[in-house]
Design an enzyme around this catalytic site. Structure first.
Site, PDB file in Angstrom:
ATOM      1  N   GLY A  38     -24.380   4.802 -10.966  1.00 34.44           N
ATOM      2  CA  GLY A  38     -25.660   5.437 -10.655  1.00 34.44           C
ATOM      3  C   GLY A  38     -25.819   6.670 -11.543  1.00 34.44           C
ATOM      4  O   GLY A  38     -24.849   7.376 -11.823  1.00 34.44           O
ATOM      5  N   LYS A  81      -9.334  -5.561  -1.055  1.00 38.15           N
ATOM      6  CA  LYS A  81      -9.294  -4.684  -2.230  1.00 38.15           C
ATOM      7  C   LYS A  81      -8.635  -3.338  -1.953  1.00 38.15           C
ATOM      8  O   LYS A  81      -7.795  -2.889  -2.728  1.00 38.15           O
ATOM      9  CB  LYS A  81     -10.711  -4.470  -2.771  1.00 38.15           C
ATOM     10  N   ARG A 139     -14.204  -9.485  -7.120  1.00 29.09           N
ATOM     11  CA  ARG A 139     -13.659  -9.602  -8.480  1.00 29.09           C
ATOM     12  C   ARG A 139     -12.134  -9.422  -8.566  1.00 29.09           C
ATOM     13  O   ARG A 139     -11.547  -9.559  -9.634  1.00 29.09           O
ATOM     14  CB  ARG A 139     -14.365  -8.600  -9.400  1.00 29.09           C
ATOM     15  N   ALA A 157      48.555  -5.091  -4.737  1.00 34.70           N
ATOM     16  CA  ALA A 157      47.470  -5.943  -5.221  1.00 34.70           C
ATOM     17  C   ALA A 157      47.463  -7.275  -4.479  1.00 34.70           C
ATOM     18  O   ALA A 157      48.514  -7.804  -4.119  1.00 34.70           O
ATOM     19  CB  ALA A 157      47.621  -6.185  -6.720  1.00 34.70           C
ATOM     20  N   ASN A 183     -23.005   9.308 -10.956  1.00 36.02           N
ATOM     21  CA  ASN A 183     -22.602   9.520  -9.570  1.00 36.02           C
ATOM     22  C   ASN A 183     -21.227   8.885  -9.367  1.00 36.02           C
ATOM     23  O   ASN A 183     -21.031   7.714  -9.663  1.00 36.02           O
ATOM     24  CB  ASN A 183     -23.633   8.848  -8.647  1.00 36.02           C
TER      25      ASN A 183
END
Ligand code: UD1
Ligand code: CA
Length: 453
Positions: free
Chosen positions: A137, A20, A13, A421, A167
């Site tokens: 679960g 994953k 998914r 400069a 669970n």
């Protein structure tokens, strides 16, 4: 305690080529978070069960001597996964902690409490009550309130589905019993898998003492199966880190608009404006203000520093009372000694800038030692690279570098020297003197602008 991390699942998914467990949360792979939380709880290497994209996952951790891998192909369920890990376990360790690679934010504190609880029970389950327990679960308890089984959502009857204690998948089991219990599992269930959760029923039947521990925060046990869940957990975690800073006295203009991808340590009276990102290890002293939309990685910022908006630091050290930005870039090895002003569109790399020195506009300082009280004019560039090699530039104390100067390294500017400069400095400039390289200015008499023919 043996440690097993189940990380063989596919993560379909996520719709991503990246496995994953390697998807980043707060800048680090989810599996990294789990391995950091569990590190130190075992004297022996932790076992990571890999399967889907195993090569890629293992390649990420080749240098880790505190890890071992068990290959699970094909993936036949969480019980099967733990079975595969069994030969790698140290049998002398009475307990085995099982964690899930897609539940990244489990805290060390919770693990420690489970380990403590394991001393007086056979099995410890990390459970939590959820308003919406769907998908998890369910923890089934008997009339005495003791856990007697776990029923997966897909196998649960209507009564069991009403149970709100779930669970988390994280548990401590007795090592000596594993082979027998896992060997007794069957895959006669809705998903045709060998469920680790079925071990609980077997254990209860044998009269094992099963106790439960609950996490302090729900996010610790939230699993990630999709990018939607990953993004949601990222925000939860960022907000939790922001709250921790607020509780420690840091002022965050908006605690929902800060991202910490690593470790951020702040002193007292620190104020951080919106949109800042902190990566790696960042240490901020007292009384520091960080302007909006800065990206700060692996940096040390001492007391009293003010960072104006849109700065970018990476591997930099900023001394006391300096004022940096807006739009300053400090790259690896930039070391500012203190009370420095670094202004807009100034880049500093691998250079030391002495006390009270200022580099205010449009400048590149690379591989340079800048002394104290130096003023570097607008548009100054250290030409540190000839296309092959890098060379250093030295600028002595109290030197003044005129605007639009190029310092062609290796080159030195003496103390108190002034550079005119527009100079291209190719040889050393002696101390206390004015040095300049500049074609004489002429005005052409009688010159006329061309006219259109
Ligand atoms: C599992 C639990 C469920 C619990 C939930 C919590 C079981 C049977 N179910 O369900 O009770 O509420 O976690 O998030 O244990 N994995 C493997 N090999 C496999 C299968 C899974 O390594 O063969 C790994 C996955 O990579 C994942 C973890 O185990 O990291 C959990 O597997 P997943 O399929 O996500 O289990 P859930 O259905 O979420
Ligand atoms: Ca899951």
């Amino acid at each position: 305690m043996n440690i097993v991390v189940l990380a063989a699942g596919m993560g379909k998914r996520m719709h991503s080529r990246l496995p994953k467990v390697l998807q980043p949360l707060a800048g680090r792979a989810m599996l990294d978070h789990v391995l950091t939380a569990t590190s130190g709880f075992s004297e022996y290497p932790s076992i990571v069960v890999v399967g889907h994209c195993a090569d890629e996952v293992m390649a990420r951790y080749v240098d880790r001597e505190d890890l071992r891998f068990a290959l699970q192909i094909p993936q036949r369920g969480t019980g099967h996964a733990l079975m595969i890990a069994c030969p790698e376990l140290n049998p002398n360790d009475a307990h085995t902690l099982v964690c899930l690679g897609d539940v990244p934010l489990l805290s060390r504190d919770t693990i420690a409490r489970m380990a403590e609880e394991a001393k007086s029970s056979d099995l410890v389950l990390l459970t939590v009550k959820l308003d919406n327990p769907k998908g998890y679960g369910r923890i089934v308890r008997n009339a005495d309130g003791n856990v007697c089984a776990i029923v997966e959502e897909k196998d649960a009857n209507e009564e069991e589905k009403k149970i709100d204690e779930v669970n988390t998948g994280i548990m401590v089991l007795p090592t000596a019993k594993l082979e027998a219990w896992l060997g007794a599992l069957t895959n006669e269930n809705a998903q045709g898998e060998y469920y680790l959760t079925d071990v609980i029923g077997l254990a209860a039947h044998e009269g094992a003492r099963i106790s439960t521990v609950h996490p302090d925060r729900i996010y610790e046990v939230e699993g990630v199966n999709s990018k939607v869940q990953l993004a949601a957990l990222e925000r939860t975690w960022q907000r939790a880190q922001a709250d921790r800073l607020l509780e420690a006295g840091v002022t965050l203009i908006d605690p929902d608009r800060i991202d910490i991808r690593g470790e951020l340590v702040c002193g007292t009276d620190v104020e951080i404006d919106v949109g800042c990102i902190f990566e790696g290890k960042v240490t901020i002293g007292n009384g520091v203000r960080i302007g909006a939309y800065s990206v700060i990685r692996n940096a040390t910022i001492e007391d009293g520093v003010e960072v104006l908006p849109y700065c970018h630091f990476d591997g930099a050290a900023i001394g006391k009372d300096s004022r940096i930005g807006p739009y300053s870039r400090l790259r690896p090895g930039a070391e500012l000694k203190g009370n420095n002003h670094i202004g807009n569109f100034v880049e500093v790399k691998k250079s030391v800038v002495g006390l009270d020195s200022k580099i205010n506009h449009l400048t590149y300082i690379g591989d340079t030692d800048v002394g104290a009280r130096v003023n570097v004019g607008a548009g100054t560039i250290t030409c540190n690279y000839d296309g092959v090699n890098k060379f250093r530039t030295k600028i002595g104390d109290d030197a003044f570098i005129g605007s639009a100067t190029q310092l062609v390294a290796p080159v030195e500017v003496g103390a108190m020297a002034t550079i005119g400069a527009g100079t291209t400095l190719t040889r050393n400039a002696p101390e206390g003197k004015l040095t300049l390289s500049r074609a004489r200015q002429v005005t052409v008499e009688g010159w006329m602008r061309p006219v259109k023919k």
